[in-house]
Design a protein around this motif. Structure first.
Motif, PDB file in Angstrom:
ATOM      1  N   SER A 195      43.874  55.922  31.867  1.00  0.00           N
ATOM      2  CA  SER A 195      42.657  55.671  31.094  1.00  0.00           C
ATOM      3  C   SER A 195      42.195  54.230  31.306  1.00  0.00           C
ATOM      4  O   SER A 195      42.975  53.347  31.697  1.00  0.00           O
ATOM      5  N   ALA A 196      40.921  53.981  30.986  1.00  0.00           N
ATOM      6  CA  ALA A 196      40.319  52.659  31.228  1.00  0.00           C
ATOM      7  C   ALA A 196      41.059  51.549  30.502  1.00  0.00           C
ATOM      8  O   ALA A 196      41.152  50.416  30.991  1.00  0.00           O
ATOM      9  N   ALA A 197      41.587  51.861  29.310  1.00  0.00           N
ATOM     10  CA  ALA A 197      42.293  50.827  28.541  1.00  0.00           C
ATOM     11  C   ALA A 197      43.508  50.290  29.274  1.00  0.00           C
ATOM     12  O   ALA A 197      43.981  49.189  28.984  1.00  0.00           O
ATOM     13  N   CYS A 198      43.998  51.060  30.256  1.00  0.00           N
ATOM     14  CA  CYS A 198      45.205  50.648  30.982  1.00  0.00           C
ATOM     15  C   CYS A 198      44.921  49.675  32.118  1.00  0.00           C
ATOM     16  O   CYS A 198      45.854  49.066  32.638  1.00  0.00           O
ATOM     17  N   TRP A 199      43.688  49.513  32.515  1.00  0.00           N
ATOM     18  CA  TRP A 199      43.417  48.678  33.681  1.00  0.00           C
ATOM     19  C   TRP A 199      42.183  47.790  33.592  1.00  0.00           C
ATOM     20  O   TRP A 199      41.909  46.970  34.461  1.00  0.00           O
ATOM     21  N   GLN A 200      41.392  47.937  32.525  1.00  0.00           N
ATOM     22  CA  GLN A 200      40.127  47.177  32.448  1.00  0.00           C
ATOM     23  C   GLN A 200      40.349  45.666  32.543  1.00  0.00           C
ATOM     24  O   GLN A 200      39.554  44.952  33.151  1.00  0.00           O
ATOM     25  N   ASP A 201      41.407  45.167  31.935  1.00  0.00           N
ATOM     26  CA  ASP A 201      41.646  43.719  31.950  1.00  0.00           C
ATOM     27  C   ASP A 201      42.008  43.190  33.334  1.00  0.00           C
ATOM     28  O   ASP A 201      41.973  41.977  33.580  1.00  0.00           O
ATOM     29  N   LEU A 202      42.319  44.115  34.276  1.00  0.00           N
ATOM     30  CA  LEU A 202      42.692  43.686  35.629  1.00  0.00           C
ATOM     31  C   LEU A 202      41.505  43.692  36.596  1.00  0.00           C
ATOM     32  O   LEU A 202      41.670  43.262  37.751  1.00  0.00           O
ATOM     33  N   GLN A 203      40.367  44.132  36.144  1.00  0.00           N
ATOM     34  CA  GLN A 203      39.213  44.251  37.027  1.00  0.00           C
ATOM     35  C   GLN A 203      38.826  42.936  37.717  1.00  0.00           C
ATOM     36  O   GLN A 203      38.482  42.937  38.904  1.00  0.00           O
ATOM     37  N   PRO A 204      38.872  41.799  37.016  1.00  0.00           N
ATOM     38  CA  PRO A 204      38.439  40.537  37.663  1.00  0.00           C
ATOM     39  C   PRO A 204      39.456  39.964  38.654  1.00  0.00           C
ATOM     40  O   PRO A 204      39.159  38.957  39.314  1.00  0.00           O
ATOM     41  N   VAL A 205      40.650  40.532  38.742  1.00  0.00           N
ATOM     42  CA  VAL A 205      41.727  39.910  39.522  1.00  0.00           C
ATOM     43  C   VAL A 205      41.340  39.667  40.984  1.00  0.00           C
ATOM     44  O   VAL A 205      41.543  38.555  41.497  1.00  0.00           O
ATOM     45  N   PRO A 206      40.784  40.636  41.720  1.00  0.00           N
ATOM     46  CA  PRO A 206      40.480  40.366  43.135  1.00  0.00           C
ATOM     47  C   PRO A 206      39.527  39.192  43.327  1.00  0.00           C
ATOM     48  O   PRO A 206      39.756  38.334  44.194  1.00  0.00           O
ATOM     49  N   GLU A 207      38.487  39.153  42.505  1.00  0.00           N
ATOM     50  CA  GLU A 207      37.520  38.059  42.652  1.00  0.00           C
ATOM     51  C   GLU A 207      38.125  36.721  42.261  1.00  0.00           C
ATOM     52  O   GLU A 207      37.933  35.710  42.948  1.00  0.00           O
TER      53      GLU A 207
END
Length: 455
Positions: free
Chosen positions: A297-309
């Motif tokens: 689910s989104a709650a499991c990974w949303q906080d990691l979205q900015p990592v690549p940038e």
């Protein structure tokens, strides 16, 4: 008659004696008897009064000698104490030291007064006069004895004052004893720093900042050479200690400079290699995120979205700082090079943590999705362990321990219930179980601290 009289004088004296006898023969008998001692006194101009008179003269001379001895002792003590006072004033400017100087000045005035009394008494009486009257000798003895007593009295005051100077004088002498060695240590430290700087320059390193710091100590060395007589003992000691510390710091840095340069070179290579490796790892974050998005689910990974940038941006900044650090190293700006390298390290550490977090997240979510019971059992074990310790030796637990453990049990049950449903939030479950275990660990630590304190 003394042995120094010349023969003509002896003759004149004999003639005078004959004339005196002839005159006496013409006097009435009582007068003759009264004058006989004078007529047969041996001749000359001295009036010999013998017996008690000579005793009076001797007593007066003894009083004079005693007064002279007392005067000498007082003068010697004052001179010795003057040296002590000069020692104290050269070192100590405290209120206590100033009071000691004022008291010594007051004593000096009393010493001047009794010295004047003594000198006046000595000048007033010539005890070697041939015609010294017994009454004059007795008066001289009285006056000289009084002068001696005053000298002794003031000497006692001076002795008591000197005894009270013990602490001040000891401290001042200690500082004076430190003075020459302290100045010499400072000079030797400056010489060692200069030699170390010369050696560094001979190896091809400029060390301009160290040279500037060493040059700044030159005026202080000049003041040290001018001595404590000009700048005071306390100030000179303080200056010597400061010069010693500054010179030793310059020498130590000069000794370390070749190794520092080599260390900067090593760090430049190491951090550049690490930045390249992180660039490769950062490129692997996006596939991990895709897997997380696909399976959880989104709650499991949303906080990691900015990592690549963020990773790409951090690595880019790190590479810029590496370029600046290399330039600073080339120009031998060691502090700037070290500062830039510290910034590079912080950027790469943050990037490493962010990139690792994505991979760790996927690994942990995979594990709990396959077997959530392992996480539940692990957490329940931590709670039960804390509960057993809380009940040890008790019929009922301490509310301070029972309440947080009861809350932890309820929190775990809510986390387990949250796993029900089609798309459970496994990440929330993991963070909740971790928080529950931390609560149990805190209770255990508190109980053990209390038991240890009671022991």
């Amino acid at each position: 008659m003394t042995a120094t009289h010349t023969r003509p004088e002896a003759k004149a004296s004999a003639g005078s004696a004959v004339r005196d006898v002839l005159v006496l023969m013409l006097l009435p008998v009582p007068l003759v008897v009264a004058a006989l001692p004078a007529a047969f006194a041996g001749g000359g101009t001295r009036r010999w009064f013998g017996g008690r008179g000579e005793n009076q003269r001797a007593d007066a001379q003894a009083a004079k000698d005693a007064a002279a001895a007392a005067f000498y002792e007082l003068d010697t003590a004052q001179r010795d104490l003057q040296i002590s006072i000069e020692t104290i004033t050269a070192v100590d400017s405290s209120p206590r030291a100033r009071k000691a100087v004022e008291d010594f000045a007051a004593l000096g005035r009393r010493i001047d007064d009794v010295s004047h009394i003594y000198i006046t008494a000595v000048d007033a009486h010539d005890l070697d006069r041939d015609d010294l009257e017994p009454s004059a000798a007795a008066g001289a003895r009285t006056q000289l004895t009084r002068a001696k007593d005053e000298l002794v009295r003031v000497k006692g005051e001076l002795d008591r004052y000197a005894h009270g100077l013990g602490t001040l004088l000891s401290s001042a002498e200690t500082q004076l004893a430190r003075l020459a060695p302290a100045v010499e240590r400072a000079r030797q430290a400056l010489l060692a720093a200069s030699d170390a700087l010369d050696a560094v320059r001979a190896s091809g390193l400029r060390a301009d900042d160290l040279a500037a710091r060493l040059a700044a100590l030159a005026p202080e060395l000049t003041k040290l050479n001018q001595g404590a007589g000009r700048h005071g003992v306390a100030e000179t000691l303080q200056r010597a200690d400061q010069v010693l510390r500054d010179a030793e710091a310059v020498r130590a840095e000069a000794d370390r400079l070749p190794e520092r340069a080599a260390e900067i070179d090593r760090r430049l290579v190491s951090l550049r290699t690490r930045a390249q490796a992180l660039t490769t790892r950062a490129g692997q974050v996006e596939p991990v995120l895709s897997e997380l998005r696909r399976r959880f689910s989104a709650a499991c990974w949303q906080d990691l979205q900015p990592v690549p940038e963020q990773a790409a941006d951090n690595v880019g900044q790190a590479e810029e700082k590496l370029t600046e650090a290399a330039a600073a190293r080339s120009e031998q700006r060691w502090a700037d090079a070290t500062s830039r390298l510290s910034t590079v390290r912080a950027l790469l550490n943050a990037t490493d943590e962010a990139v690792s977090a994505a991979g760790d997240r996927l690994q942990r979510l995979d594990a709990v999705a396959k077997n959530p019971q392992a996480e539940i059992d692990r957490t329940r074990f931590a709670i039960r362990d804390a509960q057993r310790l809380a009940m040890a030796g008790r019929h009922t637990p301490d509310p301070r321990h029972a309440r947080p453990l009861d809350d932890a049990v309820a929190r775990l049950e809510r986390a387990i219930t949250g796993l029900d449903g089609r798309h459970p939030d496994y990440w929330h479950f993991l963070t909740e179980t971790e928080a529950v275990r931390q609560t149990a660990n805190r209770v255990v630590s508190a109980i053990r601290e209390e038991l240890g304190g009671g022991a």
